[in-house]
Design an enzyme around this catalytic site. Structure first.
Site, short mmCIF file in Angstrom:
data_model
loop_
_atom_site.label_atom_id
_atom_site.label_comp_id
_atom_site.label_asym_id
_atom_site.label_seq_id
_atom_site.Cartn_x
_atom_site.Cartn_y
_atom_site.Cartn_z
N ASP A 9 0.68 -0.91 0.45
CA ASP A 9 -0.04 0.33 -0.16
C ASP A 9 1.24 1.53 -0.15
O ASP A 9 1.86 1.21 0.85
CB ASP A 9 -0.36 -0.53 1.36
CG ASP A 9 -1.95 1.17 1.50
OD1 ASP A 9 -2.65 1.96 0.25
OD2 ASP A 9 -1.80 1.95 2.51
N THR A 13 -3.28 5.21 -3.93
CA THR A 13 -1.78 6.09 -3.44
C THR A 13 -0.59 5.79 -3.96
O THR A 13 0.24 7.08 -3.53
CB THR A 13 -1.76 5.46 -1.71
OG1 THR A 13 -1.84 4.09 -2.23
CG2 THR A 13 -2.70 6.16 -0.68
N THR A 14 0.23 4.72 -4.52
CA THR A 14 1.00 4.40 -5.09
C THR A 14 0.83 5.09 -6.77
O THR A 14 1.82 6.16 -7.08
CB THR A 14 1.16 3.22 -5.37
OG1 THR A 14 0.94 2.52 -4.49
CG2 THR A 14 3.01 2.54 -5.96
N ASP A 28 -8.49 -0.59 2.13
CA ASP A 28 -8.35 0.84 1.06
C ASP A 28 -10.39 0.27 0.22
O ASP A 28 -10.35 0.65 -0.65
CB ASP A 28 -7.37 -0.22 0.14
CG ASP A 28 -6.33 0.46 0.01
OD1 ASP A 28 -6.00 1.56 1.01
OD2 ASP A 28 -4.70 0.57 -0.56
#
Length: 541
Positions: free
Chosen positions: A60, A93-94, A390
């Site tokens: 994550d 998020t990445t 997530d």
């Protein structure tokens, strides 16, 4: 000779101008490289060991960014956007870190050639306006009328979020659990009303969703074995009172003349306790939960009267029980009436793995639920919890903002094409800058290919061709090592995720570009030589 004028305190580092900007961009690149390979279904995981030896395995982006100890001030902005993306949308998020890094990388040659940062920032703002407008135009609205279809859609979004995680093999199983969990909540969809409990042992498929509250059996005293373990429609008392004899504080002093008086004090203490217990029993409550400890006398007392009790219940569990079963947390035993007691259909204490769990089901206002996760290793379960977080966030977002776009790099390619076409219609430096931003957007499909080991150049050429022909949903197909229409393949993401990621990445890039000087103050006092430790009074050890 002019004497040198020193404005800043000695030891202050300050660097400014173009080299400073370039070094900031390079620092951001280093951070991006740390999470680059975690993107997508074939992304790798990172093992991060903190200084106290705790190891975390995660895929994550936000978790990795939080655990990396980034010291460089400009690179910290990337950590912040990953955190904000995690808080606001939960997934992507990445991607957001990757995009910001790639924007800076594509703009770097222009900075080196002396284009003023303000012009670049202006081009960014323009490009983002166009991009967000485009996403809003092509995003597909969802019909909420058909419950079945709406549910399937939510499951697909959850599955897309889970496909890049450790638990991707079980994504069918978990996406159902996640959607059920979110649909149990009330309209505000509060996150803290979904409890996630981890029980080591068993397989991942043994995880279960409790439509109510479950928590680990708390520390208990003798007598709890005699308490019934199951109740139908019990009344539940939620308390914030200690039900045990208190040991006196060390400095308490009671002067007594005779043993009789001493006996009176002891009796009074017992009477206070028994009075409380009696009131609770009379209220008709059969399950007693308290935030503070419930001692052995009380446990035995309740057991004799077929009542169940649990002391030292963690606050969040007590709050969730209150939310599910009604009632309110009382700090006195005096007016326990039906109005402040909760109730549920069925209460039982059940063995899950090596732990015993108290489970309340069939709660009247069940606007809360608990996911009990099973699995082998500790780190594995923690990663599962992060993955489910997530997915839960994505499902919440999809319910609130009912527009979706195709994932797998499809939307990025479409935006890239749009910006490239737009850049050809304007004159001046912005033409080159917007062209560079268009190129930067291709990093998402490119990285998806790289992480899966495909030939990125080949696949991107095919994608550019498809998008130029007007197929706007074509993206990378990981399974076939080719491209496909990701909208039909059900790789869906809420449009809000993409909008948020783009705007955050753009903001971060603009922030880094607008800095042209860094001044670091010397640390005050902390690093000076310190006298050796002694035994006090300055004597050596």
């Amino acid at each position: 000779m002019q004497p040198q004028i020193i404005l800043l305190k000695e030891g202050t580092e300050n660097s400014q101008g173009k080299p400073q900007l370039i070094s900031n961009i390079n620092a951001c690149q280093a951070v991006v490289d740390a999470v680059r390979t975690t993107l997508g279904p074939r992304g790798m995981d990172k093992l991060i060991v903190s200084n106290n030896g705790k190891s975390t395995i995660s895929n994550d982006g936000a978790t990795i960014m939080k655990l990396l100890d980034v010291v460089h001030p400009a690179a910290k902005t990337l950590v912040d956007i990953a955190k904000s993306q995690d808080a606001e949308v939960g997934d992507g998020t990445t991607s957001v870190v990757l995009l910001a890094g790639e924007f800076l990388k594509q703009i770097k040659p222009f900075v080196e050639e002396g284009v003023h940062p303000r012009i670049i920032i202006k081009a960014f703002r323009k490009a983002m306006e166009l991009a967000v407008e485009k996403i809003n135009n092509i995003a597909v609205k969802i019909e909420k009328k058909n419950v079945e279809e709406h549910r399937q859609l939510l499951e697909k979004c959850a599955a897309t979020a889970l496909s890049s995680k450790l638990v991707s093999h079980q994504k069918g199983f978990f996406s159902k659990i996640v959607v059920d969990a979110v649909l149990l909540l009330d309209d505000l969809l509060p996150l803290n009303m979904i409890g996630i409990k981890k029980v080591p042992g068993g397989a991942l498929e043994d995880s279960l969703l409790v439509a109510g509250v479950a928590f680990k059996k708390t520390f208990s005293y003798a007598g709890f074995e005699m308490q019934p373990k199951k109740y139908n429609q019990p009344k539940i008392a939620l308390l914030n009172i200690e039900l045990e004899l208190k040991a006196e504080r060390d400095n308490a002093e009671v002067r007594v003349e005779s043993v009789k008086e001493y006996q009176k004090i002891v009796d009074a203490e017992w009477n206070i306790l028994y009075e409380k217990l009696d009131l609770i029993h009379k209220s008709g409550a059969q399950v007693v939960l308290s935030k503070l400890p419930i001692g052995d006398v009380a446990t035995q007392y309740f057991a004799d009267r077929d009542m169940f009790c649990a002391g030292r219940v963690p606050e969040e569990d007590l709050k969730r029980t209150m939310k599910a079963c009604g009632g309110s947390v009382m700090s006195t035993a005096h007016d326990l009436s039906d109005s402040v007691l909760g109730c549920c259909e069925f209460f039982e204490e059940r063995q899950i793995g090596g732990e015993r769990y108290n489970i309340f089901t069939g709660c009247p206002n069940a606007k809360t639920c608990t996911i009990v996760l099973r699995g082998g290793a500790e780190q594995f379960m923690e990663e599962t919890e992060r993955s489910l977080h997530d997915a839960i966030m994505i499902v919440r977002r999809t319910i609130k903002n009912d527009a979706v776009v195709a994932g797998g790099g499809a939307i990025e390619m479409e935006l890239s094409k749009l910006l490239r076409d737009y850049s050809r219609t304007i004159a001046g430096k912005e033409q080159l800058l917007i062209g560079a931003i268009a190129k930067a957007l291709e990093i998402i499909p490119r990285q998806l290919c790289d992480n899966a080991g495909f030939d990125a150049t080949n696949i991107l050429n095919k994608l550019r061709q498809k998008h130029a022909q007007g197929h706007c949903w074509y993206g990378v197909d990981i399974n076939k090592e080719d491209i496909s229409d990701n909208f039909e393949m059900c790789v869906w993401e809420p449009a809000v995720v993409k909008i948020n990621a783009l705007t955050a990445a753009c903001e971060a890039a603009c922030l880094v570009l607008s800095v042209d000087e860094t001044i670091k103050n010397p640390k005050s006092g902390g690093d000076g030589p310190q006298p050796p430790m002694g035994r006090g009074m300055g004597r050596p050890m």
